[in-house]
Design an enzyme around this catalytic site. Structure first.
Site, PDB file in Angstrom:
ATOM      1  N   GLU A  36       0.853  -1.203   0.000  1.00 42.20           N
ATOM      2  CA  GLU A  36       0.000   0.000   0.000  1.00 42.20           C
ATOM      3  C   GLU A  36       0.882   1.245   0.000  1.00 42.20           C
ATOM      4  OE1 GLU A  36      -3.419   0.839  -0.278  1.00 42.20           O
ATOM      5  OE2 GLU A  36      -2.345   2.734  -0.381  1.00 42.20           O
ATOM      6  N   GLY A  42      -6.912   0.536   3.564  1.00 38.62           N
ATOM      7  CA  GLY A  42      -8.360   0.670   3.364  1.00 38.62           C
ATOM      8  C   GLY A  42      -8.780   1.325   2.061  1.00 38.62           C
ATOM      9  N   GLY A  43      -7.812   1.932   1.352  1.00 38.51           N
ATOM     10  CA  GLY A  43      -8.114   2.472   0.024  1.00 38.51           C
ATOM     11  C   GLY A  43      -9.052   3.665   0.041  1.00 38.51           C
ATOM     12  N   CYS A  45     -12.267   3.639  -0.358  1.00 35.10           N
ATOM     13  CA  CYS A  45     -13.501   3.355   0.377  1.00 35.10           C
ATOM     14  C   CYS A  45     -13.415   3.830   1.833  1.00 35.10           C
ATOM     15  CB  CYS A  45     -13.787   1.864   0.322  1.00 35.10           C
ATOM     16  SG  CYS A  45     -15.116   1.332   1.380  1.00 35.10           S
ATOM     17  N   LEU A 195     -24.785  13.615  -5.521  1.00 32.37           N
ATOM     18  CA  LEU A 195     -26.049  13.703  -4.776  1.00 32.37           C
ATOM     19  C   LEU A 195     -25.817  13.512  -3.273  1.00 32.37           C
ATOM     20  CD1 LEU A 195     -28.325  11.657  -7.209  1.00 32.37           C
ATOM     21  CD2 LEU A 195     -28.161  14.137  -7.016  1.00 32.37           C
ATOM     22  N   LEU A 328     -17.736  -0.047  -7.275  1.00 32.53           N
ATOM     23  CA  LEU A 328     -18.359  -0.152  -5.959  1.00 32.53           C
ATOM     24  C   LEU A 328     -17.500  -1.021  -5.051  1.00 32.53           C
ATOM     25  CD1 LEU A 328     -22.074  -0.745  -7.034  1.00 32.53           C
ATOM     26  CD2 LEU A 328     -21.138   1.331  -5.981  1.00 32.53           C
ATOM     27  N   HIS A 453     -43.550  -7.588  11.711  1.00 31.86           N
ATOM     28  CA  HIS A 453     -44.419  -6.407  11.720  1.00 31.86           C
ATOM     29  C   HIS A 453     -44.205  -5.623  13.005  1.00 31.86           C
ATOM     30  CE1 HIS A 453     -47.898  -3.856  11.187  1.00 31.86           C
ATOM     31  NE2 HIS A 453     -48.228  -4.108  12.453  1.00 31.86           N
TER      32      HIS A 453
HETATM   33  C1  LIG Z   1     -16.885   9.939  -2.273  1.00 30.76           C
HETATM   34  C2  LIG Z   1     -17.026   8.476  -2.589  1.00 30.76           C
HETATM   35  C3  LIG Z   1     -18.027   7.739  -1.994  1.00 30.76           C
HETATM   36  C4  LIG Z   1     -18.167   6.380  -2.264  1.00 30.76           C
HETATM   37  N1  LIG Z   1     -19.174   5.697  -1.662  1.00 30.76           N
HETATM   38  C5  LIG Z   1     -19.343   4.376  -1.921  1.00 30.76           C
HETATM   39  C6  LIG Z   1     -20.360   3.630  -1.283  1.00 30.76           C
HETATM   40  O1  LIG Z   1     -21.126   4.149  -0.471  1.00 30.76           O
HETATM   41  N2  LIG Z   1     -20.470   2.313  -1.574  1.00 30.76           N
HETATM   42  C7  LIG Z   1     -19.648   1.686  -2.476  1.00 30.76           C
HETATM   43  O2  LIG Z   1     -19.800   0.486  -2.715  1.00 30.76           O
HETATM   44  N3  LIG Z   1     -18.660   2.378  -3.095  1.00 30.76           N
HETATM   45  C8  LIG Z   1     -18.479   3.697  -2.841  1.00 30.76           C
HETATM   46  N4  LIG Z   1     -17.453   4.383  -3.439  1.00 30.76           N
HETATM   47  C9  LIG Z   1     -16.596   3.662  -4.397  1.00 30.76           C
HETATM   48  C10 LIG Z   1     -15.566   2.801  -3.653  1.00 30.76           C
HETATM   49  O3  LIG Z   1     -14.813   3.623  -2.789  1.00 30.76           O
HETATM   50  C11 LIG Z   1     -14.658   2.107  -4.661  1.00 30.76           C
HETATM   51  O4  LIG Z   1     -15.445   1.380  -5.582  1.00 30.76           O
HETATM   52  C12 LIG Z   1     -13.718   1.145  -3.948  1.00 30.76           C
HETATM   53  O5  LIG Z   1     -12.899   1.822  -3.016  1.00 30.76           O
HETATM   54  C13 LIG Z   1     -12.827   0.411  -4.955  1.00 30.76           C
HETATM   55  O6  LIG Z   1     -12.014  -0.485  -4.271  1.00 30.76           O
HETATM   56  P1  LIG Z   1     -10.610  -0.959  -4.862  1.00 30.76           P
HETATM   57  O7  LIG Z   1     -10.083  -1.945  -3.873  1.00 30.76           O
HETATM   58  O8  LIG Z   1     -10.774  -1.379  -6.262  1.00 30.76           O
HETATM   59  O9  LIG Z   1      -9.692   0.337  -4.896  1.00 30.76           O
HETATM   60  P2  LIG Z   1      -9.365   1.517  -3.878  1.00 30.76           P
HETATM   61  O10 LIG Z   1     -10.288   1.564  -2.745  1.00 30.76           O
HETATM   62  O11 LIG Z   1      -9.243   2.718  -4.742  1.00 30.76           O
HETATM   63  O12 LIG Z   1      -7.940   1.118  -3.290  1.00 30.76           O
HETATM   64  C14 LIG Z   1      -6.796   1.091  -4.079  1.00 30.76           C
HETATM   65  C15 LIG Z   1      -5.589   1.216  -3.181  1.00 30.76           C
HETATM   66  O13 LIG Z   1      -4.425   0.974  -3.957  1.00 30.76           O
HETATM   67  C16 LIG Z   1      -3.404   1.853  -3.553  1.00 30.76           C
HETATM   68  N5  LIG Z   1      -2.444   1.972  -4.653  1.00 30.76           N
HETATM   69  C17 LIG Z   1      -2.650   2.508  -5.877  1.00 30.76           C
HETATM   70  N6  LIG Z   1      -1.555   2.391  -6.642  1.00 30.76           N
HETATM   71  C18 LIG Z   1      -0.620   1.768  -5.871  1.00 30.76           C
HETATM   72  C19 LIG Z   1       0.723   1.369  -6.086  1.00 30.76           C
HETATM   73  N7  LIG Z   1       1.317   1.556  -7.261  1.00 30.76           N
HETATM   74  N8  LIG Z   1       1.380   0.774  -5.074  1.00 30.76           N
HETATM   75  C20 LIG Z   1       0.789   0.553  -3.863  1.00 30.76           C
HETATM   76  N9  LIG Z   1      -0.478   0.924  -3.617  1.00 30.76           N
HETATM   77  C21 LIG Z   1      -1.187   1.506  -4.597  1.00 30.76           C
HETATM   78  C22 LIG Z   1      -4.154   3.142  -3.268  1.00 30.76           C
HETATM   79  O14 LIG Z   1      -3.396   4.007  -2.421  1.00 30.76           O
HETATM   80  C23 LIG Z   1      -5.420   2.607  -2.598  1.00 30.76           C
HETATM   81  O15 LIG Z   1      -5.265   2.526  -1.195  1.00 30.76           O
HETATM   82  C24 LIG Z   1     -17.275   5.741  -3.165  1.00 30.76           C
HETATM   83  C25 LIG Z   1     -16.241   6.476  -3.762  1.00 30.76           C
HETATM   84  C26 LIG Z   1     -16.109   7.827  -3.473  1.00 30.76           C
HETATM   85  C27 LIG Z   1     -14.995   8.591  -4.114  1.00 30.76           C
END
Ligand SMILES: Cc1cc2nc3c(=O)[nH]c(=O)nc-3n(C[C@H](O)[C@H](O)[C@H](O)COP(=O)(O)OP(=O)(O)OC[C@H]3O[C@@H](n4cnc5c(N)ncnc54)[C@H](O)[C@@H]3O)c2cc1C
Length: 475
Positions: A36, A42-43, A45, A195, A328, A453
């Site tokens: 990471e 936690g990314g 999300c 929204l 998502l 209910h």
């Molecule tokens: C404001 C907002 C609200 C949202 N609300 C919802 C919701 O309510 N429900 C829902 O289902 N989804 C929601 N989403 C979407 C959701 O956050 C994403 O679909 C989800 O996080 C994708 O997961 P992922 O594991 O693919 O990637 P990410 O969560 O984007 O994680 C990717 C990780 O990889 C790391 N990374 C990237 N490149 C490298 C590298 N070269 N080396 C090491 N680490 C790296 C990043 O730092 C990051 O931590 C929302 C998004 C936003 C922006």
């Protein structure tokens, strides 16, 4: 190469795709490293997406309830006021606690967490660039693995000629940590992020104007639900500019002038922040895809994978926002589990027909399966049943009667094709609809299932009964 630099699986990214894949692969007995680049796990999300937005949505909803509804329940609270810094600190604590939970989960499963930026070096090799303690020099480590999962997620995209400046022209990340309520927040893009963030700041006292290029908001929704949502949000105070293309935005000292083209006519709107949420793009930059020969879709930039999440390079897999499908968190996690199971030699798959989507406005909106428009386009003979929350006792008790449930079922087989809900706690209610689609249930299965209910879920039961025109309560 030192043996401790060799793994069964290396996962790049610790979002809901990457951390879930890491935990599952480790549970299945594989030696796993999760890389990471961000300081916290936690990314998107957990750090700047689902979790902080829902924390603020919940807090702002309490404020709204205290202002508008407590009196109806006979609760006198005196003068209600907002302490934004406390609300933000609470959100931050929720995020911090959950990212720590992810750390504990991975450590508990003996996943090696490596902080640094990963890049593919070969089909079985990656390099990790990280800080080297006290010196400013970066340290490069090479790791090898039998399998690599790319889970680097996505990033916000600016409008052409409208770069984010982090102050007046902002992305969702900044909109989740403003230190003052904007007087007038402009939002470009009527998708779920616009929204939800618009709802937060509207409830906290901002005037909100939303500019959408298309004639409707949240285009993926069933039309009847989408129209209802727009009406409700308009009543709450959203000002919608539909068919409105933002052509330019000029940041002045105190505010920002937004130039629009609405059905061929020019308009100018002045606001003090402009939130641009027109979509996200897969994060493939500097990942070494070209050097190793991993194919991406030239139009969308997403990494191409087969049904086993394998890229064209057989040892490299990809999941989450990086690959096709809805962006998502739960879709990313489901793919993470499936990919880990496949790598460990087990069957693994995701049913893309049964992925729920939710918009956390109030009332909430949640759906699964086909919309009525999609059913018509595909010439599927169907029946539909709807039931309003005004007819649900629980909704009356709570004073939240806005919205309805709609069930679509095949005319001949009665198999549930789609469930669409706008109403209180729709986000939680949709789970029953997802299960119905996943188990290929009929509307009669839902109708004959005894529901507690008084609950909101009774509205789903009544909508299912209405499919066969046998609702007890619908007039
Ligand atoms: C404001 C907002 C609200 C949202 N609300 C919802 C919701 O309510 N429900 C829902 O289902 N989804 C929601 N989403 C979407 C959701 O956050 C994403 O679909 C989800 O996080 C994708 O997961 P992922 O594991 O693919 O990637 P990410 O969560 O984007 O994680 C990717 C990780 O990889 C790391 N990374 C990237 N490149 C490298 C590298 N070269 N080396 C090491 N680490 C790296 C990043 O730092 C990051 O931590 C929302 C998004 C936003 C922006």
């Amino acid at each position: 190469m030192a043996p401790n630099n060799t793994y069964d699986v290396i996962i790049i990214g610790s979002g809901p795709g990457g951390y879930v894949a890491s935990a599952r692969a480790a549970q299945l007995g594989l030696k796993v490293a999760c890389i990471e680049k961000a300081p916290r796990l936690g990314g998107v999300c957990l750090n700047v997406g689902c979790i902080p937005s829902k924390a603020l949505l919940d807090s702002s909803e309490y404020l709204q309830l205290a202002k508008d509804q407590f009196a109806d329940h006979g609760i006198k609270t005196g003068r209600i006021s907002l302490d934004l810094s406390v609300m933000m600190a609470r959100k931050e604590k929720v995020v911090q606690d959950l990212t720590e939970n992810v750390r504990r989960l991975l450590e508990g499963n003996k996943v090696e967490i490596i902080h640094g930026t990963a890049r593919l070096a070969a089909a079985d090799q990656i390099t990790v660039e990280s800080d080297s303690g006290t010196s400013k020099k970066k340290q490069i480590t090479t790791l090898t693995a039998k399998a690599i999962i790319l889970a680097t997620g996505s990033e916000t995209v600016p409008l052409p000629d409208l770069a984010f400046d982090g102050d007046k022209i902002i992305s969702s990340t900044e909109a989740l940590k403003l230190d003052a309520v904007p007087k007038h927040l402009g939002i470009v893009g009527g998708g779920y992020i616009g929204l939800e963030l618009g709802s937060i700041w509207l409830r906290l006292g901002a005037k909100v104007s939303l500019f959408e290029m298309l004639p409707k908001i949240a285009t993926g929704l069933d039309g009847q639900v989408g129209r209802k949502l727009q009406r409700v949000l308009k009543r709450q105070g959203f000002k919608f500019f539909m068919n409105a293309k933002v052509t330019q935005a000029k940041a002045l000292t105190k505010n920002i002038k937004v130039e629009l083209e609405v059905k061929g006519k020019k308009e100018t709107v002045t606001c003090d922040k402009l939130l641009v949420c027109v979509g996200r793009s897969p994060l493939t930059r500097d990942l070494g895809l070209d050097e190793v020969g991993v194919e991406t879709d030239p139009e969308t930039g997403r990494v191409k994978v087969d049904s086993a999440y394998r890229t064209n390079i057989s040892s490299i897999y990809a999941i989450g926002d990086l690959v096709p499908g809805p962006m998502l968190a739960h879709k990313a996690s489901a793919e993470g589990i499936a990919a880990a199971e496949i790598i460990a030699g087990h069957p693994g798959e995701v049913n893309y027909d049964a992925i729920p989507s939710v918009i956390y406005t109030w009332p909430e909106v949640a759906s699964v399966g086909l919309t009525e428009e999609q059913v018509k386009e595909r010439n599927i003979p169907y029946c539909s049943g709807t039931y309003p929350f005004t007819g649900a006792g629980r909704a009356r008790c709570m004073g939240e009667t806005e919205g309805f449930v709609k069930v679509l079922a095949h005319e001949k087989t009665d198999r549930v094709l789609g469930v669409h809900i706008i109403g209180p706690r729709a986000a939680d209610m949709i789970a029953e609809g997802v299960l119905a689609v996943e188990f290929a249930a009929s509307s009669e299965d839902i109708a004959r299932t005894v529901h507690g209910h008084p609950t909101f879920a009774e509205a789903l039961q009544e909508a299912a009964m209405a499919v066969q025109k046998c609702s007890i309560y619908a007039s």
